[in-house]
Scaffold this active site. Structure first.
Site, PDB file in Angstrom:
ATOM      1  N   ARG A  67      22.628 -21.554  43.190  1.00 56.51           N
ATOM      2  CA  ARG A  67      21.504 -21.397  42.266  1.00 56.51           C
ATOM      3  C   ARG A  67      21.410 -19.961  41.738  1.00 56.51           C
ATOM      4  O   ARG A  67      21.120 -19.738  40.560  1.00 56.51           O
ATOM      5  CB  ARG A  67      20.196 -21.765  42.965  1.00 56.51           C
ATOM      6  CG  ARG A  67      18.992 -21.658  42.050  1.00 56.51           C
ATOM      7  CD  ARG A  67      17.748 -22.240  42.703  1.00 56.51           C
ATOM      8  NE  ARG A  67      16.635 -22.304  41.775  1.00 56.51           N
ATOM      9  CZ  ARG A  67      15.439 -21.746  42.019  1.00 56.51           C
ATOM     10  NH1 ARG A  67      15.226 -21.103  43.157  1.00 56.51           N
ATOM     11  NH2 ARG A  67      14.481 -21.835  41.130  1.00 56.51           N
ATOM     12  N   HIS A  71      21.166 -18.690  37.876  1.00 56.71           N
ATOM     13  CA  HIS A  71      20.090 -17.855  37.332  1.00 56.71           C
ATOM     14  C   HIS A  71      20.608 -16.514  36.806  1.00 56.71           C
ATOM     15  O   HIS A  71      19.981 -15.900  35.945  1.00 56.71           O
ATOM     16  CB  HIS A  71      18.989 -17.648  38.381  1.00 56.71           C
ATOM     17  CG  HIS A  71      18.112 -18.849  38.532  1.00 56.71           C
ATOM     18  ND1 HIS A  71      16.824 -18.788  39.013  1.00 56.71           N
ATOM     19  CD2 HIS A  71      18.336 -20.159  38.256  1.00 56.71           C
ATOM     20  CE1 HIS A  71      16.296 -20.009  39.036  1.00 56.71           C
ATOM     21  NE2 HIS A  71      17.197 -20.856  38.589  1.00 56.71           N
ATOM     22  N   ASN A  99      11.961 -17.091  40.063  1.00 57.97           N
ATOM     23  CA  ASN A  99      12.774 -16.458  41.111  1.00 57.97           C
ATOM     24  C   ASN A  99      11.985 -15.954  42.309  1.00 57.97           C
ATOM     25  O   ASN A  99      12.463 -15.988  43.443  1.00 57.97           O
ATOM     26  CB  ASN A  99      13.561 -15.271  40.521  1.00 57.97           C
ATOM     27  CG  ASN A  99      14.623 -15.726  39.517  1.00 57.97           C
ATOM     28  OD1 ASN A  99      15.032 -16.887  39.541  1.00 57.97           O
ATOM     29  ND2 ASN A  99      15.061 -14.828  38.663  1.00 57.97           N
TER      30      ASN A  99
HETATM   31  C1  HEM Z   1      18.690 -28.141  34.302  1.00 56.46           C
HETATM   32  C2  HEM Z   1      17.664 -27.355  34.544  1.00 56.46           C
HETATM   33  C3  HEM Z   1      17.251 -26.945  35.921  1.00 56.46           C
HETATM   34  C4  HEM Z   1      15.974 -26.905  36.386  1.00 56.46           C
HETATM   35  C5  HEM Z   1      14.721 -27.255  35.603  1.00 56.46           C
HETATM   36  C6  HEM Z   1      16.025 -26.491  37.772  1.00 56.46           C
HETATM   37  C7  HEM Z   1      14.927 -26.313  38.581  1.00 56.46           C
HETATM   38  C8  HEM Z   1      14.963 -26.043  39.928  1.00 56.46           C
HETATM   39  C9  HEM Z   1      13.816 -25.912  40.784  1.00 56.46           C
HETATM   40  C10 HEM Z   1      12.367 -26.027  40.326  1.00 56.46           C
HETATM   41  C11 HEM Z   1      14.267 -25.677  42.040  1.00 56.46           C
HETATM   42  C12 HEM Z   1      13.392 -25.467  43.288  1.00 56.46           C
HETATM   43  C13 HEM Z   1      13.058 -23.979  43.435  1.00 56.46           C
HETATM   44  C14 HEM Z   1      11.968 -23.743  44.463  1.00 56.46           C
HETATM   45  O1  HEM Z   1      11.198 -24.642  44.734  1.00 56.46           O
HETATM   46  O2  HEM Z   1      11.899 -22.619  45.008  1.00 56.46           O
HETATM   47  C15 HEM Z   1      15.696 -25.662  41.998  1.00 56.46           C
HETATM   48  C16 HEM Z   1      16.518 -25.476  43.078  1.00 56.46           C
HETATM   49  C17 HEM Z   1      17.888 -25.483  43.013  1.00 56.46           C
HETATM   50  N1  HEM Z   1      18.654 -25.512  41.875  1.00 56.46           N
HETATM   51 FE1  HEM Z   1      18.011 -25.945  40.016  1.00 56.46          FE
HETATM   52  N2  HEM Z   1      17.333 -26.290  38.124  1.00 56.46           N
HETATM   53  C18 HEM Z   1      18.116 -26.545  37.025  1.00 56.46           C
HETATM   54  C19 HEM Z   1      19.493 -26.415  36.964  1.00 56.46           C
HETATM   55  C20 HEM Z   1      20.296 -26.035  38.014  1.00 56.46           C
HETATM   56  C21 HEM Z   1      21.705 -25.755  37.908  1.00 56.46           C
HETATM   57  C22 HEM Z   1      22.496 -25.757  36.604  1.00 56.46           C
HETATM   58  C23 HEM Z   1      22.142 -25.471  39.156  1.00 56.46           C
HETATM   59  C24 HEM Z   1      23.530 -25.098  39.619  1.00 56.46           C
HETATM   60  C25 HEM Z   1      24.614 -25.587  39.100  1.00 56.46           C
HETATM   61  C26 HEM Z   1      21.008 -25.588  40.039  1.00 56.46           C
HETATM   62  C27 HEM Z   1      21.058 -25.429  41.414  1.00 56.46           C
HETATM   63  C28 HEM Z   1      19.960 -25.474  42.237  1.00 56.46           C
HETATM   64  C29 HEM Z   1      20.064 -25.458  43.685  1.00 56.46           C
HETATM   65  C30 HEM Z   1      21.355 -25.479  44.484  1.00 56.46           C
HETATM   66  C31 HEM Z   1      18.755 -25.429  44.178  1.00 56.46           C
HETATM   67  C32 HEM Z   1      18.318 -25.349  45.648  1.00 56.46           C
HETATM   68  C33 HEM Z   1      18.261 -23.877  46.054  1.00 56.46           C
HETATM   69  C34 HEM Z   1      17.907 -23.625  47.507  1.00 56.46           C
HETATM   70  O3  HEM Z   1      17.709 -24.563  48.286  1.00 56.46           O
HETATM   71  O4  HEM Z   1      17.838 -22.433  47.866  1.00 56.46           O
HETATM   72  N3  HEM Z   1      19.901 -25.903  39.316  1.00 56.46           N
HETATM   73  N4  HEM Z   1      16.107 -25.876  40.686  1.00 56.46           N
END
Ligand code: HEM
Ligand SMILES: *[C@@H]1O[C@H](CO)[C@@H](O)[C@H](O)[C@H]1NC(C)=O
Ligand SMILES: *[C@@H]1O[C@H](CO)[C@@H](O)[C@H](O)[C@H]1NC(C)=O
Length: 331
Positions: A67, A71, A99
């Site tokens: 992630r 970002h 973030n």
């Molecule tokens: C398409 C639009 C996207 C949105 C709206 C989005 C949104 C989010 C949100 C809201 C979270 C939770 C953050 C939290 O609660 O602290 C998250 C976690 C995550 N996102 Fe996305 N995301 C997107 C695209 C991506 C992409 C492109 C990737 C990587 C290829 C990605 C990888 C991850 C991962 C691996 C997590 C978990 C992180 C952790 O457990 O530390 N996301 N995302």
């Protein structure tokens, strides 16, 4: 003295100049798989070892590193700006809304950088470290391997405002999310494929809570959310502010990298609105179906989209710098 050889000779003589205009020397603009082969041959091993140790200690770190790379790249390109601490000159991205209290893994990148500065000082950019770490993280939890083109340089500034504006929100429309990707040269297929990154990791309750209690101001849950998933999520995220930072897995089925994320979407069990939206649009629903049914296709396309993501807005040649510490620019 003009012979029939004059014109061919002139073309031969001038062609290096034409060539050098297309690929201006010495500012090689292209990333290169072998960029550090001579200058830092230990690079792949050092990244691999540190990511392995971090993921062994905390499986979620694989998700967090993936992630963080996203970002970095989606905000003004993959130039390591996400790693910069606030300074007197700028407010950095670490404290931007998407973030703050959410991005994890900075210490893993810092440790890799410290190791690298011992073996090959001032050589490897933080942007490249983050790109390689994301690849290692995915491989380590069962995802595909891909070769990472290298040679990114580090930016010298960061912008909290850019991060707030450019990182997609889980409650904005698919159309708006796609527009944000398009502005970086990524298309709707990349949106669907890279959202598959949500096969890993966790989200805090506040990022999807309105689906459980008050969807679109209706006072009711999101009617498309599977009812047993709803019940489970309500127990993790009770309707009080105190539960806002509780964690739910983005893909409840497994903690390894796989295509089950897409099957969950088909079963109305996606966690974020932005995930579930992928099956509400006929164009993207077709892609979700094919990734759900073909894990090989997903792996292949994920790898290709990750390379595309890693190329967004990179600094090469003489631009930017090689930071000595990932958290601050060189003075
Ligand atoms: C398409 C639009 C996207 C949105 C709206 C989005 C949104 C989010 C949100 C809201 C979270 C939770 C953050 C939290 O609660 O602290 C998250 C976690 C995550 N996102 Fe996305 N995301 C997107 C695209 C991506 C992409 C492109 C990737 C990587 C290829 C990605 C990888 C991850 C991962 C691996 C997590 C978990 C992180 C952790 O457990 O530390 N996301 N995302
Ligand atoms: C191991 O993971 C925990 C969180 O799960 C963290 O607090 C700790 O700093 C990590 N230790 C190392 C050596 O990375
Ligand atoms: C989409 O973007 C437009 C323009 O920035 C904004 O006005 C609108 O509220 C956004 N829609 C959603 C659902 O996020």
């Amino acid at each position: 003295m003009f012979s029939y050889l004059t014109l061919p000779c002139l073309i031969l003589f001038l062609s290096p100049y034409v060539h050098s205009q297309m690929y201006p020397f010495p500012y090689g603009q292209q990333l290169d798989y072998h960029f550090y082969d001579r200058t830092c041959p230990r690079l792949p091993m050092i990244v691999r070892y540190n990511v392995w140790a971090a993921v062994k200690n905390d499986t979620r770190m694989a998700a967090s590193l993936l992630r963080m790379h996203f970002h970095d790249c989606i905000v003004d390109g993959c130039e390591g700006s996400v790693l910069l601490d606030d300074t007197e000159d700028f407010k950095g991205e670490k404290n931007a809304l998407p973030n703050r209290n959410s991005l994890r893994g900075f210490e893993v990148i810092d440790t890799i950088k410290t190791d690298l500065e011992r073996f090959c000082p001032s050589t490897v950019s933080c942007a490249d470290i983050l790109t390689l770490a994301a690849r290692e993280a995915v491989v380590m939890v069962g995802g595909p391997f891909w070769n990472v083109p290298l040679g990114r340089r580090d930016g010298t500034t960061a912008s909290q405002k850019s991060a707030n504006e450019q990182i997609p929100s889980p409650i904005e429309s698919l159309q708006n999310i796609t527009a944000k990707f398009s502005s970086k040269g990524l298309d709707i297929k990349d949106v669907v494929v890279l959202s598959g990154g949500h096969t890993l990791g966790f989200a805090q309750c506040f990022t999807f809570k309105r689906r459980l209690f008050n969807f679109d101001g209706s006072g009711n849950p999101d009617p498309t959310l599977d009812s047993s998933v709803l019940t489970n999520l309500k127990s993790v995220c009770p309707n009080r502010d105190a539960s806002n930072s509780n964690l739910a897995p983005l893909d409840s089925s497994t903690s390894k990298f796989d295509n089950v994320y897409y099957t969950s979407l088909i079963n109305n069990a996606g966690l974020l609105e932005s995930d579930q939206a992928l099956v509400k649009d006929t164009n993207t629903a077709a892609m979700v179906n094919s990734y759900s049914g073909n894990s090989f296709l997903f792996s292949q396309d994920f790898a290709a989209s990750m390379v595309k993501l890693g190329n967004v807005g990179v600094l090469t040649g003489q631009k930017g710098q090689i930071r000595k510490k990932c958290g601050s620019v060189n003075y």
